[in-house]
Design an enzyme around this catalytic site. Structure first.
Site, PDB file in Angstrom:
ATOM      1  N   HIS A  27       0.835  -1.135  -0.002  1.00 43.91           N
ATOM      2  CA  HIS A  27       0.168   0.055   0.061  1.00 43.91           C
ATOM      3  C   HIS A  27       0.793   1.274   0.061  1.00 43.91           C
ATOM      4  O   HIS A  27       0.199   2.111  -0.164  1.00 43.91           O
ATOM      5  CB  HIS A  27      -0.954   0.181   1.135  1.00 43.91           C
TER       6      HIS A  27
ATOM      7  N   ASP B  88      -3.048 -10.608  -2.224  1.00 45.35           N
ATOM      8  CA  ASP B  88      -3.683 -10.131  -1.030  1.00 45.35           C
ATOM      9  C   ASP B  88      -4.993  -9.651  -1.208  1.00 45.35           C
ATOM     10  O   ASP B  88      -5.524  -9.125  -2.155  1.00 45.35           O
ATOM     11  CB  ASP B  88      -2.556  -8.774  -0.529  1.00 45.35           C
TER      12      ASP B  88
ATOM     13  N   HIS C 154      -6.499  -7.114  -0.387  1.00 38.76           N
ATOM     14  CA  HIS C 154      -6.472  -5.574  -0.773  1.00 38.76           C
ATOM     15  C   HIS C 154      -5.820  -5.419  -1.748  1.00 38.76           C
ATOM     16  O   HIS C 154      -4.740  -5.821  -2.162  1.00 38.76           O
ATOM     17  CB  HIS C 154      -5.978  -4.877   0.551  1.00 38.76           C
TER      18      HIS C 154
ATOM     19  N   ASP D  25      -4.931 -12.640   3.603  1.00 34.98           N
ATOM     20  CA  ASP D  25      -6.279 -12.190   4.003  1.00 34.98           C
ATOM     21  C   ASP D  25      -7.520 -12.290   3.567  1.00 34.98           C
ATOM     22  O   ASP D  25      -8.466 -11.895   3.899  1.00 34.98           O
ATOM     23  CB  ASP D  25      -5.985 -10.712   4.567  1.00 34.98           C
TER      24      ASP D  25
HETATM   25 ZN   LIG Z   1      -4.433  -7.004   2.799  1.00 29.21          ZN
END
Ligand SMILES: [Zn+2]
Length: 307
Positions: free
Chosen positions: A123, A160, A162, A245
């Site tokens: 991120h 991931d 996200h 996740d």
């Molecule tokens: Zn994540």
């Protein structure tokens, strides 16, 4: 040296985010425990230096970070990215470990490397920390392979849950890169980016958003598409942002992946790597916030990489 090695460092445990943060040291202890149990070869991570970090980050951002780190106290870089006195070393080990993994694979000393460090990286954008991440480890690793090793085509795959907005930002205008990310669709999960319409400045980004509540079959359909695109790109190196996740036990998201799905996807990536780039894979730990999910997902990923 073995064809599969891991890179890690215990000083990554010194990044202290406080008792209530999701991204805490137990995560890395879990993964380091798996590496021990599986008796995998381990190399200590090295720190990234300023020149390494400048490959993908704005000088003003790095200077601002140094000012925060110099105070040697707890601070918030944004609403969910916290730093402590051990964070400068931990985050530089994370970025440095990813670059070191590229060096090992491109020198032929290893075929596949897993980098077990924290904080995660996908991120962090060129100009800011975000979402528990300080440096863009996999984006930096891709630029290191292109700029310093002279490769022509490097792919970064991100599974991931996200969206890897930071990696996408770092590689957006890099025509020698291909970034492919699967994640829960942006309308229902932070950070809200990663729509199919985001394709990079050179058609070098492929986003594979997945609906909340979806599981193995939707994941396989998306990644069969993604891996076909990967193979057509003919990468010389594959870098993976490995977050766990999307596992059904992790309540940070609504995806329903299982250990078997991480096993399937890792093997599918290995098949493309064998055909395109002599099996060269660098994989870096990203998210995973439920103990069962992280242990199961990471074990499946490590077993598939190590076999
Ligand atoms: Zn994540």
């Amino acid at each position: 040296m073995s064809s599969f090695v891991t890179i890690t460092h215990e000083d990554c445990l010194g990044h202290d985010t406080g008792p209530h943060h999701r991204e805490r040291p137990w995560r890395l202890e879990t993964v380091r425990g798996l590496i021990d149990e599986m008796e995998l070869p381990v190399i200590e991570a090295r720190e990234a230096n300023d020149e390494d970090l400048l490959l993908g980050h704005d000088p003003a951002y790095l200077e601002a970070l140094e000012e925060v780190f110099a105070r040697q106290e707890h601070a918030d870089l944004d609403s969910d990215t916290h730093v402590s006195p051990g964070s400068r070393r931990a985050s530089r080990l994370g970025a440095g470990g990813a670059l070191q993994a590229v060096d090992l694979v491109l020198s032929g000393e290893a075929k596949r490397v897993f980098v077990a460090t924290r904080p995660p990286g996908h991120h962090a954008t060129r100009t800011r920390a975000m979402g528990f991440c300080i440096y863009g480890n996999t984006g930096l690793a891709a630029l290191h392979a292109l700029e310093r090793h002279g490769l022509s085509r490097v792919a970064v795959l991100d599974f991931d849950v996200h969206h890897g907005n930071g990696t996408q930002d770092i590689l957006w205008d890099e025509p020698r890169s291909l970034f492919i990310s699967s994640h829960q669709e942006p309308k229902s999960l932070w950070p809200g980016t990663g729509a199919r319409s985001e394709t990079g400045a050179h058609d070098n980004v492929l986003n594979l958003p997945l609906a909340s509540g979806s599981g193995a079959s939707e994941m396989k359909v998306a990644w069969e598409d993604g891996l076909a695109r990967l193979e057509a790109f003919k990468p010389e190196l594959i870098i993976v942002s490995a977050g766990f996740d999307a596992h059904r036990e992790d309540d940070i998201s609504g995806l329903l992946w299982t250990a078997g799905d991480y096993w399937w996807l890792t093997n599918a990536i290995r098949s493309v790597a064998r055909r395109c780039c002599e099996g060269r894979i660098v994989s870096c730990l990203e998210g995973g916030y439920n103990p069962t999910a992280l242990a199961e997902g990471a074990a499946a990923h490590l077993e598939a990489l190590a076999r």
